[in-house]
Write an enzyme that holds these catalytic residues in place. Structure first.
Site, short mmCIF file in Angstrom:
data_model
loop_
_atom_site.label_atom_id
_atom_site.label_comp_id
_atom_site.label_asym_id
_atom_site.label_seq_id
_atom_site.Cartn_x
_atom_site.Cartn_y
_atom_site.Cartn_z
N ASN A 67 0.87 -1.17 0.00
CA ASN A 67 0.00 0.00 0.00
C ASN A 67 0.91 1.22 0.00
OD1 ASN A 67 -1.69 2.16 0.60
ND2 ASN A 67 -2.88 1.03 2.12
N VAL A 68 0.90 2.00 -1.08
CA VAL A 68 1.86 3.09 -1.19
C VAL A 68 1.55 4.27 -0.28
CG1 VAL A 68 2.50 2.47 -3.55
CG2 VAL A 68 0.70 4.17 -3.17
N SER A 164 -0.21 13.24 -14.99
CA SER A 164 -1.46 13.39 -15.74
C SER A 164 -1.51 14.79 -16.33
CB SER A 164 -2.66 13.18 -14.82
OG SER A 164 -3.86 13.62 -15.43
N TYR A 177 -6.96 15.90 -7.19
CA TYR A 177 -6.28 15.05 -8.17
C TYR A 177 -5.25 15.85 -8.95
CZ TYR A 177 -5.66 11.63 -11.93
OH TYR A 177 -5.13 10.74 -12.84
N ALA A 179 -3.74 18.66 -8.13
CA ALA A 179 -2.64 19.07 -7.27
C ALA A 179 -1.67 17.93 -7.04
CB ALA A 179 -3.18 19.58 -5.93
N SER A 180 -2.20 16.73 -6.83
CA SER A 180 -1.33 15.58 -6.59
C SER A 180 -0.51 15.25 -7.83
CB SER A 180 -2.15 14.36 -6.15
OG SER A 180 -2.98 13.88 -7.19
N ILE A 210 -6.96 7.92 -20.86
CA ILE A 210 -6.50 6.56 -21.16
C ILE A 210 -7.61 5.57 -20.82
CG2 ILE A 210 -4.61 4.92 -20.83
CD1 ILE A 210 -3.69 7.69 -21.74
#
Length: 283
Positions: A67-68, A164, A177, A179-180, A210
């Site tokens: 789990n990262v 992304s 999303y 920002a990450s 994608i």
């Protein structure tokens, strides 16, 4: 002749989508030593089944449940990978989630934290462990003398982080999303500068829309991505397949990209340029 992938590859998010495609492409390109990381054990086993018959040479494959968002999981997985393989030559950060959060004033703090923990903090934690291992290992010219790698192409390792297009442009209802994913590009550029003297290259790949499980969580979401994002706002008029992202990722990992570091390459069918054109002409 330069053998471009004589070393060991490690891929996070390998249970599906881009991560699975990256693992598959490594094998198709001749890499025979691969470690696969994910929290989804069933998906990892499916990836193994897919890649096992793609190589004419025996494969050494290892699965690591990880789990990262957990520093302990990451440290344990990389320690085990180093024990299993001896070194890591190519590391690809594919793990990520998209919670489809609302605009900032309506978004829960917990949703922001989870998004950032996995996509950006998790990416950094994984890259940090990969860098620690790569810094201490011999150049690949010494590790793989039979590969005949030219001295100017020598590297201790290569890291590719999957970002992304949302990290490079503003989109509605995606602050956490975006920002990450922007953070991934920033970390990529900083790590590229900090570790270039160690002969470690760090690059980012920036996918557009994608065709992955993330893009098709429901029929409604898939229809929006196909009809609006892909057909209307992507000049190529379609979604990409994960393999199209994987091809560039594996190239950037290899010694063939020996003078490329700190770069962020779009694989978006012209999406970013299309948005820029639309803004210029008021479309």
């Amino acid at each position: 002749m330069l053998q471009t992938l004589p070393g060991i590859a490690l891929v996070t998010g390998a249970a599906s989508g881009i991560g699975r495609a990256v693992a598959t492409t490594f094998v198709e390109a001749g890499c025979t030593n691969i470690g696969l990381l994910d929290v989804n054990e069933k998906g990892l086993e499916e990836t193994i089944s897919k890649v096992q018959n793609l190589s004419s040479s025996p494969l050494k494959l290892h699965l690591y449940m990880c789990n990262v968002s957990s520093p302990d999981d990451i440290v344990a997985a990389f320690r085990k990978a180093r024990s299993d393989f001896g070194r890591i030559d190519y590391f690809v950060n594919c793990a990520g989630i998209n919670l489809m959060t609302p605009p900032s004033t309506e978004m829960e703090v917990s949703d922001f934290d989870l998004q950032y923990q996995i996509n950006c903090r998790g990416m950094w934690l994984c890259a940090r462990e990969a860098l620690k291992i790569m810094k201490d290992q011999p150049l690949d010219t010494n590790a793989y003398p039979d590969a005949q790698i030219a001295t100017f192409r020598a590297q201790r390792g290569s890291i590719v982080n999957i970002s992304s297009v949302t990290g490079q442009t503003g989109l509605p209802s995606s602050p956490a999303y975006s920002a990450s994913k922007a953070g991934i590009i920033a970390f990529t550029r900083c790590d590229a500068v900090d570790y270039v003297a160690d002969r470690i290259r760090v690059n980012a790949v920036v996918p557009g829309m994608i065709n992955t499980p993330m893009a098709s969580k429901s029929p409604e979401i898939m229809k929006f991505h196909e009809e609006i994002v892909a057909k209307k706002h992507t000049p190529m008029g379609r979604m990409a397949e994960p393999e199209e992202v994987a091809d560039l990722t594996v190239f950037l990992s290899s010694n063939k990209a020996s003078f490329v570091t700190g770069a962020a390459y779009e694989v978006d069918g012209g999406f970013l340029n299309g948005r820029l054109f639309a803004q210029c002409v008021g479309a």
